[in-house]
Design a protein around this motif. Structure first.
Motif, PDB file in Angstrom:
ATOM      1  N   VAL A   1     -14.612 -34.875  10.875  1.00 59.16           N
ATOM      2  CA  VAL A   1     -14.343 -33.471  11.190  1.00 59.16           C
ATOM      3  C   VAL A   1     -13.740 -32.756   9.993  1.00 59.16           C
ATOM      4  O   VAL A   1     -14.124 -31.620   9.667  1.00 59.16           O
ATOM      5  CB  VAL A   1     -13.435 -33.377  12.438  1.00 59.16           C
ATOM      6  CG1 VAL A   1     -12.947 -31.964  12.641  1.00 59.16           C
ATOM      7  CG2 VAL A   1     -14.185 -33.808  13.647  1.00 59.16           C
ATOM      8  N   ILE A   2     -12.844 -33.434   9.270  1.00 59.70           N
ATOM      9  CA  ILE A   2     -12.228 -32.791   8.105  1.00 59.70           C
ATOM     10  C   ILE A   2     -13.268 -32.540   7.020  1.00 59.70           C
ATOM     11  O   ILE A   2     -13.307 -31.471   6.402  1.00 59.70           O
ATOM     12  CB  ILE A   2     -11.057 -33.655   7.596  1.00 59.70           C
ATOM     13  CG1 ILE A   2      -9.860 -33.449   8.502  1.00 59.70           C
ATOM     14  CG2 ILE A   2     -10.670 -33.279   6.185  1.00 59.70           C
ATOM     15  CD1 ILE A   2      -8.670 -34.249   8.121  1.00 59.70           C
TER      16      ILE A   2
ATOM     17  N   VAL B   1     -15.404 -29.541   8.104  1.00 61.44           N
ATOM     18  CA  VAL B   1     -14.693 -28.276   7.954  1.00 61.44           C
ATOM     19  C   VAL B   1     -14.604 -27.881   6.485  1.00 61.44           C
ATOM     20  O   VAL B   1     -14.809 -26.720   6.121  1.00 61.44           O
ATOM     21  CB  VAL B   1     -13.294 -28.390   8.605  1.00 61.44           C
ATOM     22  CG1 VAL B   1     -12.407 -27.257   8.169  1.00 61.44           C
ATOM     23  CG2 VAL B   1     -13.433 -28.355  10.092  1.00 61.44           C
TER      24      VAL B   1
ATOM     25  N   THR C   1     -17.907 -26.382   5.454  1.00 60.80           N
ATOM     26  CA  THR C   1     -18.091 -24.984   5.846  1.00 60.80           C
ATOM     27  C   THR C   1     -17.173 -24.071   5.051  1.00 60.80           C
ATOM     28  O   THR C   1     -17.489 -22.902   4.868  1.00 60.80           O
ATOM     29  CB  THR C   1     -17.828 -24.794   7.329  1.00 60.80           C
ATOM     30  OG1 THR C   1     -16.525 -25.275   7.600  1.00 60.80           O
ATOM     31  CG2 THR C   1     -18.827 -25.535   8.153  1.00 60.80           C
ATOM     32  N   LYS C   2     -16.044 -24.597   4.565  1.00 59.20           N
ATOM     33  CA  LYS C   2     -15.186 -23.763   3.727  1.00 59.20           C
ATOM     34  C   LYS C   2     -15.871 -23.434   2.412  1.00 59.20           C
ATOM     35  O   LYS C   2     -15.724 -22.352   1.874  1.00 59.20           O
ATOM     36  CB  LYS C   2     -13.877 -24.503   3.433  1.00 59.20           C
ATOM     37  CG  LYS C   2     -12.862 -24.376   4.516  1.00 59.20           C
ATOM     38  CD  LYS C   2     -12.277 -22.990   4.506  1.00 59.20           C
ATOM     39  CE  LYS C   2     -11.332 -22.858   5.662  1.00 59.20           C
ATOM     40  NZ  LYS C   2     -10.862 -21.495   5.822  1.00 59.20           N
ATOM     41  N   TYR C   3     -16.618 -24.415   1.856  1.00 59.52           N
ATOM     42  CA  TYR C   3     -17.207 -24.195   0.547  1.00 59.52           C
ATOM     43  C   TYR C   3     -18.652 -23.740   0.628  1.00 59.52           C
ATOM     44  O   TYR C   3     -19.374 -23.797  -0.341  1.00 59.52           O
ATOM     45  CB  TYR C   3     -17.133 -25.482  -0.275  1.00 59.52           C
ATOM     46  CG  TYR C   3     -15.789 -25.656  -0.892  1.00 59.52           C
ATOM     47  CD1 TYR C   3     -15.479 -25.003  -2.069  1.00 59.52           C
ATOM     48  CD2 TYR C   3     -14.830 -26.430  -0.283  1.00 59.52           C
ATOM     49  CE1 TYR C   3     -14.241 -25.136  -2.624  1.00 59.52           C
ATOM     50  CE2 TYR C   3     -13.589 -26.566  -0.836  1.00 59.52           C
ATOM     51  CZ  TYR C   3     -13.300 -25.916  -2.014  1.00 59.52           C
ATOM     52  OH  TYR C   3     -12.071 -26.039  -2.560  1.00 59.52           O
TER      53      TYR C   3
END
Lengths: 176, 89, 128
Positions: A62-63, A66, A69-71
């Motif tokens: 999951v990390i 996430v 999707t941040k980058y």
């Protein structure tokens, strides 16, 4: 049963390094972690199996997703001062191909602002300025997409492009 | 192209290491088996736990647990320090 | 990613309490069955991650969790040192059992705080 799980672990580990798409790598690594949790269970270590199933298979996956999707958003400022309309869309098409290849999300902003004003704004990846004769591309040295984009554009684009490296702004010291 | 060759080489190395590790000779030291026998017979009276793993990592090996949690604490502090965030520190 | 998925919300909303109960069960029965503080704490941290994935709420005070983690670590060290290095020869079996339960609980709370802080830092991390 143990050999089935061990051989599948080898297969998924190879698949995780050999895939080109980064998101599939994360999923393969999660499956590898789940299989190693089964292997621990078969070797009669249920404590380690629980820890591996929770940490490796759930939290780490999951990390990573996430962080992906941040980058994912790739922001391009585009300034166009040319008079002939022929070669406008060529470099934008190349950048669209690049973002499709890297599975990024393109965010193009056409602007009329000056270069220094754009440089003051911190949220950019690439600045493109197109004149009659030349195409200038600006990017920060710390941005890790920029080097691969230069390689991709050199391979695919027909025009000659001047690349400029911009040293990143000094980070404001807001630590206590 | 050389990148693919490099990745293939690393892959072959890792697979070879894995099979060496699985098929390699494992010999058990006599002291280790004595320690295991001691733990298996005495942990219930020494620690009061029915799960031998908990008995070992909270009673015989407390230092390991304490410094392991310290490692997690230090990593959390490092992540807070290195990730900038508008607002609080 | 910014819109809520109704499938995720309904499913995880019904699984929410069971995950909390399962984590507490693993922590509390750490000395009897497989499991313990670290595993149960990780499960409790996954509850916070589900809470983020369901609601996308960013209202979490990570400073409070960090301070809680530091205080619990100090309590853990003091408790372990006093009971293991000074009182271990005199303690009875039931005292040791209580010690195991309390240590598992402290480690569980500490690990769940730590992993939650790590996850929320990665969420709010100012990208680029």
């Amino acid at each position: 049963m143990q050999y089935v799980i061990l051989i599948m672990m080898v297969i998924f580990a190879i698949a995780a390094i050999q895939t080109e798409v980064l998101r599939r790598t994360i999923i393969y690594a999660g499956v590898f972690s789940l299989l190693s949790s089964f292997a621990y269970l078969l070797y009669k270590a249920p404590d380690v199996a629980i820890a591996e199933a929770v940490i490796g298979c759930t939290l780490a996956t999951v990390i990573y997703l996430v962080a992906m999707t941040k980058y994912k958003v790739f922001r391009v400022y585009y300034k166009h001062t040319s008079t002939n309309k022929e070669n406008i869309h060529d470099i934008l098409e190349s950048i669209t191909k690049y973002t499709d290849y890297m599975s990024l999300q393109l965010d193009t902003i056409s602007t009329k602002k000056d270069l220094h004003e754009i440089l003051e704004d911190s949220h950019y990846d690439v600045i493109i300025i197109q004149n009659d004769t030349s195409i200038d591309v600006y990017g920060e040295t710390s941005n890790y997409h920029f080097d691969s984009m230069i390689d991709f554009l050199n391979l695919t684009c027909r025009y000659k492009i001047d690349f400029h490296f911009v040293t990143p702004k000094k980070l404001e010291d807001n630590y206590e | 192209m050389s990148d693919r060759i490099r990745r293939g080489f690393i892959m072959l190395l890792m697979v070879g290491l894995f099979f060496l590790m699985v098929k390699g000779p494992i010999e058990v030291l006599p002291e280790a088996s004595q320690l295991k026998a001691y733990y298996m017979t005495h942990f219930m009276n020494d620690t009061g736990a029915l799960n031998s793993v908990t008995g070992i990592y909270l009673n015989y090996r407390v230092f390991d647990t304490l410094f392991e949690t310290l490692v997690l604490l230090v990593s959390v502090i490092g992540i807070i320090y290195f990730s900038r965030h508008e607002g609080d520190y | 990613m910014n819109e809520e998925s109704i499938l995720l919300r309904k499913t995880m909303g019904s699984l929410y309490t069971y995950i909390i109960i399962f984590g507490i069960y693993i922590i509390y029965n750490g000395h009897l069955t497989p499991g313990g503080g670290f595993q149960g704490g990780a499960i409790l941290a996954s509850v916070f991650i589900i809470h983020y994935l369901v609601t996308y709420s960013k209202t979490l005070r990570s400073a409070t969790l960090t301070n809680l983690e530091k205080v619990i670590y100090v309590a853990l060290v003091v408790f372990a040192i006093v009971l293991i290095f000074y009182l271990n020869p005199y303690a009875s079996l039931s005292t040791k059992r209580v010690y195991l339960i309390i240590m598992n609980g402290l480690i569980g709370i500490k690990v769940s705080c730590g992993l939650t802080v790590v996850f929320y830092r990665f969420i709010f991390f100012e990208s680029r």
